[in-house]
Every structure is written in structure tokens, then in C-alpha cells.
Write a protein that holds these residues in place. Structure first.
Motif, PDB file in Angstrom:
ATOM      1  N   LEU A 319      -5.207   6.101   3.818  1.00  0.00           N
ATOM      2  CA  LEU A 319      -6.325   6.093   2.877  1.00  0.00           C
ATOM      3  C   LEU A 319      -7.534   6.792   3.505  1.00  0.00           C
ATOM      4  CD1 LEU A 319      -6.025   2.389   1.645  1.00  0.00           C
ATOM      5  CD2 LEU A 319      -5.452   4.454   0.335  1.00  0.00           C
ATOM      6  N   PRO A 320      -8.364   7.446   2.726  1.00  0.00           N
ATOM      7  CA  PRO A 320      -9.549   8.098   3.266  1.00  0.00           C
ATOM      8  C   PRO A 320     -10.455   7.100   3.993  1.00  0.00           C
ATOM      9  CG  PRO A 320      -9.135   8.833   1.027  1.00  0.00           C
ATOM     10  CD  PRO A 320      -8.191   7.700   1.284  1.00  0.00           C
ATOM     11  N   PRO A 321     -11.207   7.557   5.001  1.00  0.00           N
ATOM     12  CA  PRO A 321     -12.052   6.662   5.793  1.00  0.00           C
ATOM     13  C   PRO A 321     -13.015   5.816   4.972  1.00  0.00           C
ATOM     14  CG  PRO A 321     -11.860   8.764   6.916  1.00  0.00           C
ATOM     15  CD  PRO A 321     -11.196   8.938   5.586  1.00  0.00           C
ATOM     16  N   LYS A 322     -13.433   6.299   3.807  1.00  0.00           N
ATOM     17  CA  LYS A 322     -14.404   5.548   3.009  1.00  0.00           C
ATOM     18  C   LYS A 322     -13.859   4.209   2.527  1.00  0.00           C
ATOM     19  CE  LYS A 322     -13.281   7.906  -1.352  1.00  0.00           C
ATOM     20  NZ  LYS A 322     -13.824   8.755  -2.440  1.00  0.00           N
ATOM     21  N   PHE A 323     -12.513   4.032   2.593  1.00  0.00           N
ATOM     22  CA  PHE A 323     -11.925   2.785   2.120  1.00  0.00           C
ATOM     23  C   PHE A 323     -11.714   1.762   3.236  1.00  0.00           C
ATOM     24  CE2 PHE A 323     -10.331   5.768  -1.204  1.00  0.00           C
ATOM     25  CZ  PHE A 323     -11.005   5.198  -2.277  1.00  0.00           C
ATOM     26  N   GLU A 324     -12.128   2.078   4.461  1.00  0.00           N
ATOM     27  CA  GLU A 324     -11.890   1.155   5.582  1.00  0.00           C
ATOM     28  C   GLU A 324     -12.491  -0.225   5.317  1.00  0.00           C
ATOM     29  OE1 GLU A 324     -12.558   1.010  10.418  1.00  0.00           O
ATOM     30  OE2 GLU A 324     -14.091   1.893   9.133  1.00  0.00           O
ATOM     31  N   LYS A 325     -13.764  -0.267   4.965  1.00  0.00           N
ATOM     32  CA  LYS A 325     -14.408  -1.557   4.738  1.00  0.00           C
ATOM     33  C   LYS A 325     -13.816  -2.286   3.552  1.00  0.00           C
ATOM     34  CE  LYS A 325     -18.899  -0.752   6.883  1.00  0.00           C
ATOM     35  NZ  LYS A 325     -20.374  -0.746   6.687  1.00  0.00           N
ATOM     36  N   GLU A 326     -13.370  -1.537   2.576  1.00  0.00           N
ATOM     37  CA  GLU A 326     -12.831  -2.147   1.361  1.00  0.00           C
ATOM     38  C   GLU A 326     -11.532  -2.898   1.614  1.00  0.00           C
ATOM     39  OE1 GLU A 326     -11.471  -0.764  -3.147  1.00  0.00           O
ATOM     40  OE2 GLU A 326     -12.877   0.482  -1.983  1.00  0.00           O
ATOM     41  N   ILE A 327     -10.714  -2.399   2.554  1.00  0.00           N
ATOM     42  CA  ILE A 327      -9.416  -3.067   2.765  1.00  0.00           C
ATOM     43  C   ILE A 327      -9.505  -4.208   3.784  1.00  0.00           C
ATOM     44  CG2 ILE A 327      -8.124  -0.990   2.155  1.00  0.00           C
ATOM     45  CD1 ILE A 327      -7.534  -0.561   5.091  1.00  0.00           C
ATOM     46  N   ILE A 328     -10.568  -4.228   4.600  1.00  0.00           N
ATOM     47  CA  ILE A 328     -10.744  -5.342   5.533  1.00  0.00           C
ATOM     48  C   ILE A 328     -10.998  -6.617   4.735  1.00  0.00           C
ATOM     49  CG2 ILE A 328     -12.271  -6.314   7.305  1.00  0.00           C
ATOM     50  CD1 ILE A 328     -12.611  -3.462   8.375  1.00  0.00           C
ATOM     51  N   GLY A 329     -10.251  -7.672   5.080  1.00  0.00           N
ATOM     52  CA  GLY A 329     -10.365  -8.940   4.352  1.00  0.00           C
ATOM     53  C   GLY A 329      -9.291  -9.137   3.306  1.00  0.00           C
ATOM     54  N   LYS A 330      -8.530  -8.076   3.007  1.00  0.00           N
ATOM     55  CA  LYS A 330      -7.441  -8.187   2.045  1.00  0.00           C
ATOM     56  C   LYS A 330      -6.139  -8.574   2.764  1.00  0.00           C
ATOM     57  CE  LYS A 330      -9.051  -5.206  -1.720  1.00  0.00           C
ATOM     58  NZ  LYS A 330     -10.428  -5.604  -1.568  1.00  0.00           N
ATOM     59  N   LEU A 331      -5.152  -9.000   1.982  1.00  0.00           N
ATOM     60  CA  LEU A 331      -3.870  -9.417   2.532  1.00  0.00           C
ATOM     61  C   LEU A 331      -2.871  -8.261   2.484  1.00  0.00           C
ATOM     62  CD1 LEU A 331      -3.526 -12.879   0.704  1.00  0.00           C
ATOM     63  CD2 LEU A 331      -4.631 -12.401   2.903  1.00  0.00           C
ATOM     64  N   VAL A 332      -1.927  -8.262   3.449  1.00  0.00           N
ATOM     65  CA  VAL A 332      -0.858  -7.264   3.394  1.00  0.00           C
ATOM     66  C   VAL A 332       0.364  -7.864   2.733  1.00  0.00           C
ATOM     67  CG1 VAL A 332      -1.650  -5.947   5.373  1.00  0.00           C
ATOM     68  CG2 VAL A 332      -0.093  -7.865   5.748  1.00  0.00           C
ATOM     69  N   LYS A 333       1.126  -7.034   2.059  1.00  0.00           N
ATOM     70  CA  LYS A 333       2.262  -7.511   1.270  1.00  0.00           C
ATOM     71  C   LYS A 333       3.518  -7.691   2.103  1.00  0.00           C
ATOM     72  CE  LYS A 333       0.766  -5.286  -3.054  1.00  0.00           C
ATOM     73  NZ  LYS A 333       1.129  -4.264  -4.066  1.00  0.00           N
ATOM     74  N   LYS A 334       3.600  -6.997   3.276  1.00  0.00           N
ATOM     75  CA  LYS A 334       4.814  -7.074   4.083  1.00  0.00           C
ATOM     76  C   LYS A 334       4.475  -6.834   5.547  1.00  0.00           C
ATOM     77  CE  LYS A 334       6.120  -2.255   3.303  1.00  0.00           C
ATOM     78  NZ  LYS A 334       7.188  -1.356   2.823  1.00  0.00           N
ATOM     79  N   ASP A 335       5.427  -7.054   6.407  1.00  0.00           N
ATOM     80  CA  ASP A 335       5.220  -6.795   7.826  1.00  0.00           C
ATOM     81  C   ASP A 335       4.957  -5.297   8.042  1.00  0.00           C
ATOM     82  OD1 ASP A 335       5.778  -9.454   8.185  1.00  0.00           O
ATOM     83  OD2 ASP A 335       7.789  -9.135   9.022  1.00  0.00           O
ATOM     84  N   ILE A 336       3.973  -5.014   8.893  1.00  0.00           N
ATOM     85  CA  ILE A 336       3.592  -3.615   9.136  1.00  0.00           C
ATOM     86  C   ILE A 336       3.483  -3.395  10.635  1.00  0.00           C
ATOM     87  CG2 ILE A 336       1.797  -1.867   8.803  1.00  0.00           C
ATOM     88  CD1 ILE A 336       1.023  -3.381   6.208  1.00  0.00           C
ATOM     89  N   LYS A 337       4.044  -2.284  11.110  1.00  0.00           N
ATOM     90  CA  LYS A 337       3.987  -1.923  12.508  1.00  0.00           C
ATOM     91  C   LYS A 337       2.771  -1.035  12.801  1.00  0.00           C
ATOM     92  CE  LYS A 337       7.825  -3.811  14.097  1.00  0.00           C
ATOM     93  NZ  LYS A 337       7.772  -4.856  15.148  1.00  0.00           N
ATOM     94  N   SER A 338       2.267  -1.131  14.018  1.00  0.00           N
ATOM     95  CA  SER A 338       1.184  -0.247  14.460  1.00  0.00           C
ATOM     96  C   SER A 338       1.599   1.215  14.285  1.00  0.00           C
ATOM     97  CB  SER A 338       0.864  -0.518  15.934  1.00  0.00           C
ATOM     98  OG  SER A 338      -0.077   0.405  16.428  1.00  0.00           O
ATOM     99  N   GLY A 339       0.670   2.036  13.840  1.00  0.00           N
ATOM    100  CA  GLY A 339       0.956   3.452  13.602  1.00  0.00           C
ATOM    101  C   GLY A 339       1.376   3.754  12.183  1.00  0.00           C
ATOM    102  N   THR A 340       1.277   2.755  11.298  1.00  0.00           N
ATOM    103  CA  THR A 340       1.608   2.966   9.888  1.00  0.00           C
ATOM    104  C   THR A 340       0.350   3.375   9.123  1.00  0.00           C
ATOM    105  OG1 THR A 340       3.347   1.278   9.993  1.00  0.00           O
ATOM    106  CG2 THR A 340       2.531   1.871   7.806  1.00  0.00           C
TER     107      THR A 340
END
Length: 349
Positions: A319-340
Motif C-alpha cells: 500500500l502507498p506510504p500515506k496509508f501507514e497510519k490508517e492500517i495501524i490498529g487494525k486486525l490482520v485476517k491471517k498469519d503474515i510473514k515478515s517481508g509481505t
């Protein structure tokens, strides 16, 4: 602003600058050298070779009076008559030169300095004419040339704006429809810091006609900059070898420099393109190297995204950098590995 056509080559904003190699006195009195120079101009990529058509008697008189002596500058000490006798291209050479230019496929035209020169050039079916800076105020001559209805190129060196307007009005009133003015500094050589190339777009805006440059400086810099400012024609004096001294050798370019001039002025024109903000085709392959938001730590399904889980890094698949703050605090739907790479499909909104 009308496009102009000389011998099948269009001149205007939609075409690379028309490059004219000025032969002038650089034949050094030898017809074969003149023919060799025409061939070299063709091989270097010039669109045209230009002559100067006069005799010492059609341009001045043989006088020893002080008025007719040159004091200072490149031709210091010359009597006008003697300089023009040395520098002139004999009338009897012209047919051979025009015939040769046609044979090898380069346009040849000339600057006439009196009415007899125009008549000679008309007999040779010249495709265009040039008016030199020193003749810019000779309105009767301009009228006579313009009455041929051929494309006309006029240098403006030393002329003030009122005189330039008179030149243009005289040419148009006499029937000239295809007209290009050349900004010009009539100094030999011309100092680069006095080029005042911003005159080119200003003159074009004021007069509504094509503007080019007659460049007497010793490098190609002014010509390239002029091309970037919209000059549609570039003229430079051309010589086979500056070491073979002559009246114009000090401010003439050689074949290597003319080849560069043709390429560099075209590149300057190509670089202009058009105003626009869409992504260019050459940029497409590099879009992936933009920054985007990536997961930089493992995270499990249902966990809350924190600042430690994500960073703005290259490449650009997330996602573009402008969405960084927007996704912090949200939940992830599945297990995610570093580098995704982050994506909305991975985030529970």
C-alpha cells in the motif's frame, strides 16, 4: 504559427531545428574546397548549406578613405573592398555549387547582397533566401527579395525592435508568406554572455512568426539552448579545418562540431515533448522501486497491527506510504510473514 517548407523539409515546432551550415568565405578561394565543404555538411547531417552572393563591387566601393577601413576586431586593418574581394564566392561558381548540392541531396540557398545577386539566384532556382544582419535596414533590398515569394530568413543582429518590425512589414507587404527571423549577435566571434537567448520566445510572442538563431559563438551551447527555447532554425558558420585560416575561420565550427550540433539540437527539441503529468513509458519498469508499506515482523491472524509490524520501504508492491497510519490498529485476517507487502485483502477493516 505557420510551418514553412524548404525543399520538402518542414520547419516548425513539430520538427527538429533546421540546421544551416554557413559556407561564407570558408572556401578560401578554391571551388573544390567549396564543393568538399558542401559534401561535408551533408555528411554531418545539416539540412542546408548556405552561400553568400556578392562581389566587392556589389557590396562596397574601392576606397582608401577612413570610412572604408576596419579598425579593431577580427578584421582589423582591412579595407572593406579587400576583405570582400578575399571573402566573396565568385558568381561563376554558383551554378556548379548548386548543381553539386542537388546531386548529393542537400539544400543550397544563399544570402544576396544586391539585386543582381537576387537575379542570379533566381536563374539558379534557389529554394529560399537569407537577409544578413548588416542588410537588415536595406528595406529596398528586402522588398526585392521578398517579391520572389520564396521562403525568407532574416537575421536581426544590431536591429532594434522598431527596425525588426519594419523588416517584417516590408517582407510581408512585398508578398512573403513564409518568414523566419533569426536572433543574432553581430560580433565575430560573439561572446556567450551577450547571447540574450530569452529574446527568442519574446520576439516570437510579439511578432507571431518563427524565430531561430544565427550563432556566431565558438561553441554549440547557445544553439542547443536556443533549440530548447523553441528556435526552429539554427545557423552556424562551417569550415573543414580551422587551422586553414580564413576570414571566418575563428568563429566557424568543424565537421565534428557540426555533427554534434545536428544531434544536440535535435535532442534538445526532443527533450521538450509536451506538458503532462502522466507516467512516461520509460518510467514503468521503475515503478516497483517506489516506497510502500511492508510487514517487517511476523504477525498472526487476528492480531492488531502496531508500529513495529510495518515500515515504509522499497519496493513498491504494498500500500502507498500515506496509508501507514490508517492500517495501524487494525486486525490482520491471517498469519503474515515478515517481508509481505501490505494490501487491503490482508486487513480486517
Amino acid at each position: 504559427m505557420n510551418e514553412i517548407n524548404i525543399n520538402g523539409r518542414n520547419i516548425g515546432f513539430n520538427y527538429p531545428p533546421y540546421v544551416v551550415a554557413e559556407l561564407s568565405a570558408n572556401h578560401n578561394g578554391l571551388l573544390q574546397r567549396a564543393l568538399d565543404t558542401i559534401l561535408a555538411a551533408k555528411n554531418c547531417g545539416a539540412d542546408a548549406i548556405k552561400l553568400q552572393t556578392y562581389t566587392p563591387d556589389t557590396i562596397t566601393i574601392d576606397s582608401d578613405k577612413d570610412d572604408f577601413l576596419i579598425k579593431g576586431g577580427l578584421w582589423d586593418g582591412y579595407k572593406l573592398y579587400d576583405l570582400y574581394r578575399e571573402a566573396s564566392t565568385p558568381f561563376e561558381w554558383h551554378k556548379a555549387m548548386f548543381d553539386y548540392a542537388r546531386k548529393i541531396g542537400i539544400t543550397c540557398f544563399s544570402t544576396p547582397f544586391d539585386e543582381t545577386a537576387v537575379d542570379l539566384l533566381e536563374d539558379l532556382n534557389v529554394p529560399a533566401y537569407k537577409v544578413a544582419s548588416f542588410e537588415a535596414t536595406d528595406l529596398p533590398l528586402i522588398k526585392y527579395i521578398a517579391s520572389t515569394k520564396k521562403p525568407l530568413i532574416m537575421s536581426t543582429g544590431m536591429a532594434n525592435f522598431e527596425e525588426i518590425e519594419e523588416m517584417v512589414e516590408t517582407a510581408k507587404d512585398a508578398g512573403c508568406k513564409d518568414l523566419i527571423l533569426l536572433h543574432c549577435i553581430s560580433s565575430y566571434p560573439a561572446p556567450i554572455d551577450q547571447s540574450n537567448l530569452l529574446t527568442i520566445p519574446d520576439m516570437r510572442e510579439r511578432l507571431g512568426i518563427q524565430i531561430g538563431l544565427s550563432d556566431h559563438s565558438v561553441t554549440n551551447t547557445a544553439s542547443v539552448v536556443a533549440s530548447a527555447l523553441g528556435a526552429t532554425l539554427i545557423e552556424k558558420h562551417f569550415i573543414l579545418d580551422r587551422n586553414e585560416k580564413g576570414p571566418d575561420s575563428e568563429f566557424s565550427i568543424n565537421p565534428v562540431e557540426l555533427t554534434s550540433l545536428c544531434k544536440e539540437t535535435k535532442d534538445a527539441w526532443l527533450s521538450l515533448g509536451c506538458a503532462g503529468y502522466e507516467r512516461k513509458p520509460a518510467e514503468e519498469a521503475n515503478i516497483k522501486f517506489r516506497r510502500s508499506v511492508y510487514f517487517v515482523k511476523d504477525i498472526s491472524a487476528g492480531d492488531v497491527i502496531t508500529k513495529e509490524h510495518v515500515r515504509r520501504i522499497r519496493p513498491g508492491y504494498g500500500l502507498p506510504p500515506k496509508f501507514e497510519k490508517e492500517i495501524i490498529g487494525k486486525l490482520v485476517k491471517k498469519d503474515i510473514k515478515s517481508g509481505t507487502a501490505t494490501s487491503w485483502e490482508l486487513i480486517d477493516e
